[in-house]
Motif scaffolding. Structure first.
Motif, PDB file in Angstrom:
ATOM      1  N   PRO A   1       0.824  -1.212   0.000  1.00 22.51           N
ATOM      2  CA  PRO A   1       0.000   0.000   0.000  1.00 22.51           C
ATOM      3  C   PRO A   1       0.863   1.269   0.000  1.00 22.51           C
ATOM      4  CG  PRO A   1      -0.665  -1.495   1.768  1.00 22.51           C
ATOM      5  CD  PRO A   1       0.618  -2.019   1.206  1.00 22.51           C
ATOM      6  N   ASP A   2       0.506   2.196  -0.883  1.00 22.51           N
ATOM      7  CA  ASP A   2       1.089   3.539  -0.868  1.00 22.51           C
ATOM      8  C   ASP A   2       0.173   4.483  -0.108  1.00 22.51           C
ATOM      9  OD1 ASP A   2       3.577   3.496  -2.092  1.00 22.51           O
ATOM     10  OD2 ASP A   2       2.778   3.824  -4.099  1.00 22.51           O
ATOM     11  N   ASN A   3      -1.120   4.395  -0.423  1.00 20.71           N
ATOM     12  CA  ASN A   3      -2.121   5.238   0.233  1.00 20.71           C
ATOM     13  C   ASN A   3      -3.408   4.450   0.395  1.00 20.71           C
ATOM     14  OD1 ASN A   3      -0.910   7.960   0.442  1.00 20.71           O
ATOM     15  ND2 ASN A   3      -0.788   7.774  -1.787  1.00 20.71           N
ATOM     16  N   ILE A   4      -4.072   4.675   1.507  1.00 17.98           N
ATOM     17  CA  ILE A   4      -5.415   4.142   1.726  1.00 17.98           C
ATOM     18  C   ILE A   4      -6.275   5.327   2.144  1.00 17.98           C
ATOM     19  CG2 ILE A   4      -6.878   2.659   3.149  1.00 17.98           C
ATOM     20  CD1 ILE A   4      -4.488   0.749   3.425  1.00 17.98           C
ATOM     21  N   LEU A   5      -7.312   5.541   1.381  1.00 20.53           N
ATOM     22  CA  LEU A   5      -8.235   6.632   1.658  1.00 20.53           C
ATOM     23  C   LEU A   5      -9.621   6.045   1.859  1.00 20.53           C
ATOM     24  CD1 LEU A   5      -7.019   8.887  -1.272  1.00 20.53           C
ATOM     25  CD2 LEU A   5      -6.329   9.071   1.119  1.00 20.53           C
ATOM     26  N   CYS A   6     -10.342   6.566   2.824  1.00 20.09           N
ATOM     27  CA  CYS A   6     -11.690   6.060   3.105  1.00 20.09           C
ATOM     28  C   CYS A   6     -12.673   7.212   3.182  1.00 20.09           C
ATOM     29  CB  CYS A   6     -11.703   5.275   4.406  1.00 20.09           C
ATOM     30  SG  CYS A   6     -10.661   3.808   4.361  1.00 20.09           S
ATOM     31  N   ASP A   7     -13.877   6.953   2.673  1.00 23.73           N
ATOM     32  CA  ASP A   7     -14.961   7.919   2.739  1.00 23.73           C
ATOM     33  C   ASP A   7     -16.268   7.134   2.782  1.00 23.73           C
ATOM     34  OD1 ASP A   7     -16.431  10.279   2.734  1.00 23.73           O
ATOM     35  OD2 ASP A   7     -16.358  10.491   0.563  1.00 23.73           O
TER      36      ASP A   7
ATOM     37  N   ASP B   1       3.992  -2.861  -6.384  1.00 23.76           N
ATOM     38  CA  ASP B   1       4.540  -4.174  -6.068  1.00 23.76           C
ATOM     39  C   ASP B   1       6.060  -4.115  -6.176  1.00 23.76           C
ATOM     40  OD1 ASP B   1       5.301  -4.502  -8.728  1.00 23.76           O
ATOM     41  OD2 ASP B   1       3.932  -6.149  -9.129  1.00 23.76           O
ATOM     42  N   PRO B   2       6.759  -5.138  -5.713  1.00 25.77           N
ATOM     43  CA  PRO B   2       8.225  -5.107  -5.711  1.00 25.77           C
ATOM     44  C   PRO B   2       8.852  -5.001  -7.104  1.00 25.77           C
ATOM     45  CG  PRO B   2       7.435  -6.839  -4.258  1.00 25.77           C
ATOM     46  CD  PRO B   2       6.251  -6.325  -5.012  1.00 25.77           C
ATOM     47  N   LEU B   3       8.089  -5.334  -8.153  1.00 28.94           N
ATOM     48  CA  LEU B   3       8.625  -5.288  -9.513  1.00 28.94           C
ATOM     49  C   LEU B   3       8.450  -3.925 -10.170  1.00 28.94           C
ATOM     50  CD1 LEU B   3       7.403  -8.784 -10.766  1.00 28.94           C
ATOM     51  CD2 LEU B   3       9.649  -8.154  -9.837  1.00 28.94           C
ATOM     52  N   GLY B   4       7.740  -3.022  -9.505  1.00 28.44           N
ATOM     53  CA  GLY B   4       7.547  -1.678 -10.038  1.00 28.44           C
ATOM     54  C   GLY B   4       6.180  -1.392 -10.612  1.00 28.44           C
ATOM     55  N   LEU B   5       5.305  -2.393 -10.656  1.00 34.17           N
ATOM     56  CA  LEU B   5       3.945  -2.163 -11.135  1.00 34.17           C
ATOM     57  C   LEU B   5       3.197  -1.323 -10.115  1.00 34.17           C
ATOM     58  CD1 LEU B   5       2.031  -3.009 -13.485  1.00 34.17           C
ATOM     59  CD2 LEU B   5       1.214  -4.831 -11.983  1.00 34.17           C
ATOM     60  N   ARG B   6       2.339  -0.449 -10.578  1.00 33.86           N
ATOM     61  CA  ARG B   6       1.521   0.390  -9.707  1.00 33.86           C
ATOM     62  C   ARG B   6       0.072   0.305 -10.154  1.00 33.86           C
ATOM     63  NH1 ARG B   6       3.654   3.864  -6.320  1.00 33.86           N
ATOM     64  NH2 ARG B   6       5.906   4.047  -6.243  1.00 33.86           N
ATOM     65  N   GLY B   7      -0.831   0.557  -9.212  1.00 34.06           N
ATOM     66  CA  GLY B   7      -2.238   0.535  -9.549  1.00 34.06           C
ATOM     67  C   GLY B   7      -3.071   1.173  -8.463  1.00 34.06           C
ATOM     68  N   CYS B   8      -4.376   1.130  -8.686  1.00 27.33           N
ATOM     69  CA  CYS B   8      -5.312   1.734  -7.750  1.00 27.33           C
ATOM     70  C   CYS B   8      -6.578   0.889  -7.734  1.00 27.33           C
ATOM     71  CB  CYS B   8      -5.630   3.160  -8.199  1.00 27.33           C
ATOM     72  SG  CYS B   8      -6.588   4.100  -7.012  1.00 27.33           S
ATOM     73  N   GLY B   9      -7.130   0.675  -6.547  1.00 29.91           N
ATOM     74  CA  GLY B   9      -8.350  -0.093  -6.411  1.00 29.91           C
ATOM     75  C   GLY B   9      -9.384   0.649  -5.584  1.00 29.91           C
ATOM     76  N   PHE B  10     -10.640   0.504  -5.979  1.00 33.52           N
ATOM     77  CA  PHE B  10     -11.770   1.113  -5.285  1.00 33.52           C
ATOM     78  C   PHE B  10     -12.643  -0.012  -4.751  1.00 33.52           C
ATOM     79  CE2 PHE B  10     -10.137   4.099  -8.255  1.00 33.52           C
ATOM     80  CZ  PHE B  10     -10.296   5.339  -7.663  1.00 33.52           C
TER      81      PHE B  10
ATOM     82  N   ARG C   1     -13.246  -2.206  -8.085  1.00 27.86           N
ATOM     83  CA  ARG C   1     -12.737  -1.873  -9.415  1.00 27.86           C
ATOM     84  C   ARG C   1     -11.256  -1.586  -9.276  1.00 27.86           C
ATOM     85  NH1 ARG C   1     -16.225   2.008 -11.729  1.00 27.86           N
ATOM     86  NH2 ARG C   1     -17.256   0.301 -12.784  1.00 27.86           N
ATOM     87  N   GLY C   2     -10.452  -2.148 -10.171  1.00 24.02           N
ATOM     88  CA  GLY C   2      -9.011  -1.949 -10.112  1.00 24.02           C
ATOM     89  C   GLY C   2      -8.444  -1.479 -11.434  1.00 24.02           C
ATOM     90  N   TYR C   3      -7.445  -0.626 -11.337  1.00 28.16           N
ATOM     91  CA  TYR C   3      -6.760  -0.071 -12.499  1.00 28.16           C
ATOM     92  C   TYR C   3      -5.277  -0.396 -12.396  1.00 28.16           C
ATOM     93  CZ  TYR C   3     -11.033   2.678 -12.949  1.00 28.16           C
ATOM     94  OH  TYR C   3     -12.337   3.072 -13.076  1.00 28.16           O
ATOM     95  N   TRP C   4      -4.723  -1.047 -13.428  1.00 24.10           N
ATOM     96  CA  TRP C   4      -3.306  -1.384 -13.494  1.00 24.10           C
ATOM     97  C   TRP C   4      -2.983  -1.728 -14.942  1.00 24.10           C
ATOM     98  CZ3 TRP C   4      -3.165  -6.531 -14.974  1.00 24.10           C
ATOM     99  CH2 TRP C   4      -4.323  -7.268 -14.729  1.00 24.10           C
ATOM    100  N   ASP C   5      -1.714  -1.786 -15.253  1.00 22.89           N
ATOM    101  CA  ASP C   5      -1.258  -2.016 -16.624  1.00 22.89           C
ATOM    102  C   ASP C   5      -1.058  -3.520 -16.863  1.00 22.89           C
ATOM    103  OD1 ASP C   5       0.089  -2.233 -19.036  1.00 22.89           O
ATOM    104  OD2 ASP C   5       1.494  -0.611 -18.600  1.00 22.89           O
ATOM    105  N   LYS C   6      -1.995  -4.133 -17.550  1.00 21.44           N
ATOM    106  CA  LYS C   6      -1.960  -5.581 -17.775  1.00 21.44           C
ATOM    107  C   LYS C   6      -0.752  -5.996 -18.606  1.00 21.44           C
ATOM    108  CE  LYS C   6      -4.813  -9.445 -19.272  1.00 21.44           C
ATOM    109  NZ  LYS C   6      -6.184  -9.839 -19.663  1.00 21.44           N
TER     110      LYS C   6
END
Length: 120
Positions: A63-69, A79-88, A100-105
């Motif tokens: 986790p880089d950031n966790i935001l809640c509302d 991740d350790p390999l350098g991939l980044r993403g965001c999930g809702f 819903r998740g966003y990342w580079d497949k």
């Protein structure tokens, strides 16, 4: 449990590759839509999705950031390999109703040496 607590449990189960524990965090009729893939509907289908993914690649969520509302938790991750993403995560009655998740497949497939599907 709050959405943040559900998300913390999700991260722990994901990093341990425990598909059954992950599935238990979802509503029976939940939807998991990783936008690089078709939506997966239902707890059992989500369990099978995770089982398949864990059998193909070692995945780690840092986790880089966790935001809640309210009923929503947002996870920005790497991740350790350098991939980044965001999930809702929409958490209703202490279970995930929608994700819903966003990342580079393409980057994910290349990093893990997995086959790249040919385009029709």
């Amino acid at each position: 449990m709050t959405p943040r607590q559900v998300l913390q449990q999700w991260i722990e189960a994901f990093n341990a590759a425990y598909a059954d524990q992950l599935a238990a965090l979802y509503h029976e009729n939940a939807v998991n839509h990783q936008v690089a893939n078709a939506p997966v509907e239902g707890r059992e289908a989500i369990r099978e999705m995770f089982r398949g993914e864990f059998s193909r690649a070692k995945m780690v969520c840092i986790p880089d950031n966790i935001l809640c509302d309210g009923e929503w938790a947002v996870l920005e991750w790497k991740d350790p390999l350098g991939l980044r993403g965001c999930g809702f995560f929409h958490v209703v009655e202490e279970r995930i109703k929608f994700q819903r998740g966003y990342w580079d497949k393409l980057s994910f497939l290349r990093m893990h040496g997995l086959p790249i599907p040919s385009e029709s």
